[in-house]
Design an enzyme around this catalytic site. Sequence first.
Site, PDB file in Angstrom:
ATOM      1  N   CYS A   1       0.978  -7.025  -0.946  1.00  0.00           N
ATOM      2  CA  CYS A   1       1.619  -5.723  -1.117  1.00  0.00           C
ATOM      3  C   CYS A   1       1.072  -5.114  -2.410  1.00  0.00           C
ATOM      4  O   CYS A   1       1.119  -5.756  -3.471  1.00  0.00           O
ATOM      5  CB  CYS A   1       3.123  -5.963  -1.222  1.00  0.00           C
ATOM      6  SG  CYS A   1       4.073  -4.528  -1.725  1.00  0.00           S
TER       7      CYS A   1
ATOM      8  N   HIS B   1      -0.116  -1.406   4.241  1.00  0.00           N
ATOM      9  CA  HIS B   1       0.236  -0.811   5.539  1.00  0.00           C
ATOM     10  C   HIS B   1      -0.883   0.108   6.061  1.00  0.00           C
ATOM     11  O   HIS B   1      -0.983   0.346   7.251  1.00  0.00           O
ATOM     12  CB  HIS B   1       1.512   0.048   5.420  1.00  0.00           C
ATOM     13  CG  HIS B   1       2.787  -0.737   5.439  1.00  0.00           C
ATOM     14  ND1 HIS B   1       3.213  -1.513   4.385  1.00  0.00           N
ATOM     15  CD2 HIS B   1       3.761  -0.848   6.391  1.00  0.00           C
ATOM     16  CE1 HIS B   1       4.382  -2.052   4.677  1.00  0.00           C
ATOM     17  NE2 HIS B   1       4.741  -1.674   5.890  1.00  0.00           N
TER      18      HIS B   1
ATOM     19  N   ASP C   1       5.298  -9.234   1.834  1.00  0.00           N
ATOM     20  CA  ASP C   1       5.179  -7.770   1.783  1.00  0.00           C
ATOM     21  C   ASP C   1       6.563  -7.233   2.139  1.00  0.00           C
ATOM     22  O   ASP C   1       7.458  -7.988   2.532  1.00  0.00           O
ATOM     23  CB  ASP C   1       4.134  -7.286   2.804  1.00  0.00           C
ATOM     24  CG  ASP C   1       4.014  -5.762   2.816  1.00  0.00           C
ATOM     25  OD1 ASP C   1       3.936  -5.166   1.726  1.00  0.00           O
ATOM     26  OD2 ASP C   1       4.016  -5.159   3.899  1.00  0.00           O
ATOM     27  N   SER C   2       6.724  -5.913   2.029  1.00  0.00           N
ATOM     28  CA  SER C   2       8.003  -5.321   2.405  1.00  0.00           C
ATOM     29  C   SER C   2       8.181  -5.296   3.928  1.00  0.00           C
ATOM     30  O   SER C   2       9.284  -5.104   4.415  1.00  0.00           O
ATOM     31  CB  SER C   2       8.074  -3.891   1.875  1.00  0.00           C
ATOM     32  OG  SER C   2       6.996  -3.144   2.396  1.00  0.00           O
TER      33      SER C   2
ATOM     34  N   GLU D   1       5.718   1.259  10.133  1.00  0.00           N
ATOM     35  CA  GLU D   1       6.849   0.371  10.484  1.00  0.00           C
ATOM     36  C   GLU D   1       7.480   0.781  11.819  1.00  0.00           C
ATOM     37  O   GLU D   1       8.030  -0.054  12.524  1.00  0.00           O
ATOM     38  CB  GLU D   1       7.908   0.395   9.376  1.00  0.00           C
ATOM     39  CG  GLU D   1       7.511  -0.344   8.104  1.00  0.00           C
ATOM     40  CD  GLU D   1       7.448  -1.871   8.253  1.00  0.00           C
ATOM     41  OE1 GLU D   1       8.260  -2.455   8.988  1.00  0.00           O
ATOM     42  OE2 GLU D   1       6.545  -2.474   7.617  1.00  0.00           O
TER      43      GLU D   1
ATOM     44  N   CYS E   1      -2.497   0.411  -0.179  1.00  0.00           N
ATOM     45  CA  CYS E   1      -1.217  -0.032   0.371  1.00  0.00           C
ATOM     46  C   CYS E   1      -1.582  -0.838   1.602  1.00  0.00           C
ATOM     47  O   CYS E   1      -2.417  -0.396   2.409  1.00  0.00           O
ATOM     48  CB  CYS E   1      -0.349   1.159   0.767  1.00  0.00           C
ATOM     49  SG  CYS E   1       1.133   0.680   1.699  1.00  0.00           S
TER      50      CYS E   1
END
Length: 274
Positions: free
Chosen positions: A73, A186, A10-11, A152, A184
């Site tokens: 992701c 996140h 994932d990012s 994040e 998403c």
Amino acid sequence: MKNLSIGMFDSGVGGLTVLKEVKNLLPMENIVYLGDTARVPYGNRSPQTIIRYAMESSLFLLTKGIKILVIACNTSSAIALKILSKKLPIPVIGVIEPAAKTAVMTTKTNKIGIIGTKATIKSKAYERSIKELKPNMEVISKPCPLFVPIVEEGLEKDEVAFIMAEKYLREFRDSGIDTLIMGCTHYPILEDVIKKVVGEHVNIINTGKETAKDVEKCLKEKGILKTKGKGLCQFYVTDAPETFKEIGGRFLKSQISTVKYIKSLDFKDIIFRR
Ligand code: DGL
């Protein structure tokens, strides 16, 4: 083969919402996780860049001995699943189809909400998946680009999370949806806030949970499911390992002991370092 790992990328920390579900369902499996924290967020980037990042992350994970790749992701799944499935020598699982399937099966109003990054929403990957399964579904989509930096930065309980959720999601309240896909990885970290804004009556779908079932199915079908021993997780990031450790550990509710820093995902560097 069975003892090889499940690779995931994932990012940033978002993919841990998928890792958590895979670990719960398949505790014997080893997992190698890559968070491309130097380049987060992916969701505002162009398809060419998202494909390049996805390819680099996958090649890195291949050098770690993986038997399956999970694209943890939505942005990368929306844009790069097809090409990764074609180019990689192992099975590749994205997060979009499993979530779309569950949404179609659970909605009663035939009206589904989708939230995700700009790139995921613009790709229309969810709409396509949903309408392939049931053409009469109505879909309402909304990009929520500031949710990723909020997560994040570890601000999921901060007032800023509520303010942004209210701004992005209030239009869903009287829209008639009974199902909302958190498109998403996140976003499950913000699930409590999201639920408060859209209302308790809306069924919220976590892509990680649905994807874990598909991972199990695929490993079983290929005869490569690990059925003995205790699985271990290895974590790699391209920046700020300490932040990842702190936010990730808090989210997983278990301490992450080691997070390794990788300086570059350039394939020449990866090969050279091996
Ligand atoms: N967690 C990712 C997703 O599911 C990426 C978010 C981002 O980096 O913008 O889309």
